[in-house]
Scaffold this motif. Structure first.
Motif, mmCIF file in Angstrom:
data_model
loop_
_atom_site.group_PDB
_atom_site.id
_atom_site.type_symbol
_atom_site.label_atom_id
_atom_site.label_comp_id
_atom_site.label_asym_id
_atom_site.label_seq_id
_atom_site.Cartn_x
_atom_site.Cartn_y
_atom_site.Cartn_z
ATOM 1 N N ILE A 227 0.839 -1.209 0.000
ATOM 2 C CA ILE A 227 0.000 0.000 0.000
ATOM 3 C C ILE A 227 0.868 1.250 0.000
ATOM 4 O O ILE A 227 0.574 2.240 -0.679
ATOM 5 N N ALA A 228 1.957 1.214 0.782
ATOM 6 C CA ALA A 228 2.874 2.361 0.795
ATOM 7 C C ALA A 228 3.462 2.608 -0.582
ATOM 8 O O ALA A 228 3.580 3.749 -1.041
ATOM 9 N N PHE A 229 3.826 1.531 -1.289
ATOM 10 C CA PHE A 229 4.349 1.707 -2.651
ATOM 11 C C PHE A 229 3.262 2.211 -3.590
ATOM 12 O O PHE A 229 3.539 2.993 -4.505
ATOM 13 N N GLY A 230 2.007 1.780 -3.374
ATOM 14 C CA GLY A 230 0.916 2.270 -4.212
ATOM 15 C C GLY A 230 0.738 3.771 -4.081
ATOM 16 O O GLY A 230 0.490 4.470 -5.066
ATOM 17 N N ARG A 231 0.884 4.305 -2.866
ATOM 18 C CA ARG A 231 0.820 5.762 -2.694
ATOM 19 C C ARG A 231 1.996 6.442 -3.372
ATOM 20 O O ARG A 231 1.860 7.524 -3.957
ATOM 21 N N PHE A 232 3.145 5.812 -3.282
ATOM 22 C CA PHE A 232 4.344 6.396 -3.871
ATOM 23 C C PHE A 232 4.252 6.488 -5.393
ATOM 24 O O PHE A 232 4.688 7.462 -6.003
ATOM 25 N N SER A 233 3.677 5.467 -6.011
ATOM 26 C CA SER A 233 3.633 5.388 -7.480
ATOM 27 C C SER A 233 2.234 5.600 -8.026
ATOM 28 O O SER A 233 1.884 5.052 -9.069
ATOM 29 N N ALA A 234 1.415 6.394 -7.330
ATOM 30 C CA ALA A 234 0.020 6.553 -7.745
ATOM 31 C C ALA A 234 -0.108 7.219 -9.104
ATOM 32 O O ALA A 234 -1.081 6.991 -9.826
ATOM 33 N N HIS A 235 0.865 8.052 -9.492
ATOM 34 C CA HIS A 235 0.747 8.834 -10.733
ATOM 35 C C HIS A 235 1.613 8.280 -11.856
ATOM 36 O O HIS A 235 1.824 8.968 -12.862
ATOM 37 N N ILE A 236 2.127 7.062 -11.704
ATOM 38 C CA ILE A 236 2.944 6.485 -12.769
ATOM 39 C C ILE A 236 2.037 6.077 -13.934
ATOM 40 O O ILE A 236 0.985 5.490 -13.735
#
Length: 624
Positions: A227-236
């Protein structure tokens, strides 16, 4: 794996579906590491890659502000070699221990015994995981060679996967702690963190150095880290998803799960994969257990995804093509983002006619309000109790308060609000692109007062201002400048007049009293009443003269203050109107925005790269 696997030759087992890591390998020459900090010599570019190399180089010059230099250099090096090195990064979220274990599983040979490099990766302690690790093809003799860079630890791995595909694997860490606090991470930051990992030297004294790669595997341990990575890469973007694969370490299912090889994420279980590898190495009789455990771990899906684009090609490696296409997409997206921001800025900016009309309206409103303020504030000030303290008959004990009271009137009542409003109007004009008025002609400036020594009187109040001109000043400073001149040039003469009238009154009264006493003493025919009449006449004359001169000077000073206020407002308004007229004459001179030209050239360079890349995909990459 079937039971008869024991009778199958070694080469057949290597190509079986249950083979760990990368399958269908042929033998190639060992790769040569290209350091990201190496000096770029003039390469001997293959003719089939020359057109694409030239177009990509032109893109770097035309879109310098939009392209990632590290990724561009990696793509250019890939075009300058017949079989360029392919880099893959395995990044662990906040920790690289699991990433090292994953890299070991992808490269280990299940038919051979556990080697030293496997133990080094699997048994790394918490203190040994801070530096990055670069896995490169080599044997035990290469392990004695020192690392070519302080950015990473070089580990030689005798793996056919690295040898046949000219592959290098970087194992490092991706820190997403900042993403938890700030969910909205810019697209460039997320993309560069994944495809251009930053490596820190072992001394930890220098800045992080970028290490671009062709593909990236991000290993997340559990749902919270995912989930933390999903927030980090939300705009990729979707284009970047083809170069990035998220492997989530989750509990293995009871049966093999069918996953989409093209999906952006893949569930894996490192423990199950490790147990399967260890069981097969213990005995070939455990081949069925190994096969089931290996497929349950989800690693075959990850292995096949990493192998995509690494197969040799007659033109350009598919992995290099994907990298070039990703660079073009990122540059075009950056240009589009800047164009959108500029359009929004232009939409929010009013037209020149609207700005001029708005400034004129504000100016007229300011002038009307300022004239009303000048009238009302001075009427109130001159009818107040404080000003009446300077009446002629109170002047005997208030003579020292003339300067204080008159200065207080000018500082607190003379165009105070008008001055504040003019500063606000000047700010609006400056924001709209108007000048500050320093280039105005001398007639628009506040005239300087004369420096006569004569005191103001009823006939010559000495409060008129001359036409001597000061240097250029901002139009918004006219009021403060005029106030200062009024205080410096009219208040001291008024104070001097008050003191002189007091002295003259006392002198005249004293002389008339002395004459009265002399007449009474020298002439016996003069009675006390008659002699006193002379003294009373002198006192009356001196007081009358004092009243006439002082009240006349006060009225003249009031008129000067009012008139100077009107003149100052008029000069200020004329200066602003002159600035507006000059701006109107320059509105026709419009220069083309340099940023627009640069972005147009960058777009053309991106289009050229896409055209040459399309010809390369169709087999005509060498033609220009």
């Amino acid at each position: 794996m079937p039971r008869w696997v024991a009778s199958v030759p070694r080469r057949t087992i290597l190509r079986s579906p249950g083979r760990i890591g990368f399958a269908n390998l042929g033998v190639r020459s060992a790769s040569t590491h290209v350091s990201p900090t190496a000096i770029n010599l003039r390469p001997n570019i293959p003719p089939r890659n020359q057109a694409l190399h030239d177009a990509l180089s032109a893109l770097g010059g035309a879109a310098e502000a939009h392209v990632n230099t590290s990724r561009l250099q990696l793509a250019l090096r890939g075009l300058a070699a017949h079989d360029a090195v392919t880099r893959i990064a395995v990044l662990g979220l906040d920790s690289q221990l699991s990433a090292r274990r994953l890299a070991r599983l992808l490269l280990a040979d299940p038919l051979g015994a556990e080697e030293a490099w496997e133990k080094e990766l699997a048994n790394a302690g918490p203190g040994e995981e801070r530096g990055a690790v670069l896995l490169k093809y080599g044997d035990a003799s290469d392990a004695q060679s020192p690392s070519p860079s302080s950015l990473y630890e070089l580990v030689p791995v005798p793996s056919r996967v690295l040898q046949s595909h000219n592959l290098e694997v970087l194992v490092s860490t991706l820190n997403v702690n900042d993403a938890n606090a700030t969910p909205h991470v810019p697209t460039e930051s997320s993309t560069e963190s994944l495809l251009v990992p930053k490596l820190q030297a072992t001394s930890a004294r220098g800045l992080p150095v970028p290490f671009p790669v062709h593909k990236t595997v991000v290993l997340a341990e559990g749902l919270d880290t995912a989930i933390a990575f999903g927030r980090f890469s939300a705009h990729i973007t979707a284009e970047t998803d083809t170069l990035v694969k998220v492997a989530v370490d989750l509990p293995a299912p009871s049966e093999e799960a069918r996953a989409d090889p093209q999906a952006g994420s893949a569930p894996v279980n490192i423990d199950v994969g490790t147990e399967a590898l260890d069981s097969f190495r213990e005995s070939i009789q455990n081949s069925v257990v190994y096969e089931r455990g290996w497929f349950r771990s989800g690693l075959p899906i990850l292995s096949s995804w990493l192998l995509q684009g690494l197969q040799p090609s007659d033109t350009v490696k598919p992995a290099v093509k994907s990298l070039i296409a990703s660079i073009a997409d990122q540059v075009e997206m950056s240009i589009t983002k800047e164009d959108t921001a500029r359009l929004q800025e232009l939409v929010s900016i009013p037209t020149s006619q609207d700005v001029t009309a708005s400034i004129v309206d504000h100016l007229e409103s300011w002038a009307e309000t300022s004239h009303a303020e000048l009238r009302d504030e001075l009427d109130e000030a001159f009818s107040a109790k404080n000003w009446h303290k300077l009446s002629w008959w109170k002047l005997f004990w208030r003579v020292d308060d003339v300067t204080m009271i008159s200065t207080e009137i000018l500082e607190r009542r003379w165009l105070v609000s008008a001055e504040k409003s003019s500063i606000f109007l000047a700010g609006r004009m400056n924001q709209a692109g108007f000048s500050d008025g320093r280039d105005q002609p001398a007639a628009a400036h506040i005239p300087e007062a004369t420096t006569q020594d004569t005191a103001p009187t009823a006939k010559n109040p000495r409060t008129d201002l001359s036409t001597n001109v000061r240097g250029p000043t901002r139009w918004s400073e006219h009021i403060s400048t005029a106030r200062t001149e009024l205080i410096d040039d009219t208040v001291p003469p008024l104070q001097a007049l008050a003191q002189r009238l007091i002295l003259q009154t006392f002198s005249t009264t004293s002389l008339s009293s002395a004459a009265s006493a002399i007449l009474y003493a020298s002439m016996s025919s003069f009675s006390v009443f008659e002699a006193s009449a002379v003294a009373a006449l002198g006192l009356t004359f001196s007081l009358r003269r004092m009243q006439s001169l002082w009240e006349g000077a006060r009225e003249s000073w009031q008129g000067t203050v009012r008139e100077e206020g009107r003149r100052t407002l008029k000069h200020t308004e004329e200066a602003v109107r002159l600035i507006i007229r000059k701006r109107g004459r320059k509105d026709g001179d419009v220069n083309e925005d340099e940023d627009v030209v640069e972005r147009r050239i960058a777009r053309e360079a991106v289009q050229k790269v896409r055209e040459v890349l399309d010809r390369t995909n169709s087999g005509n990459g060498g033609s220009v």
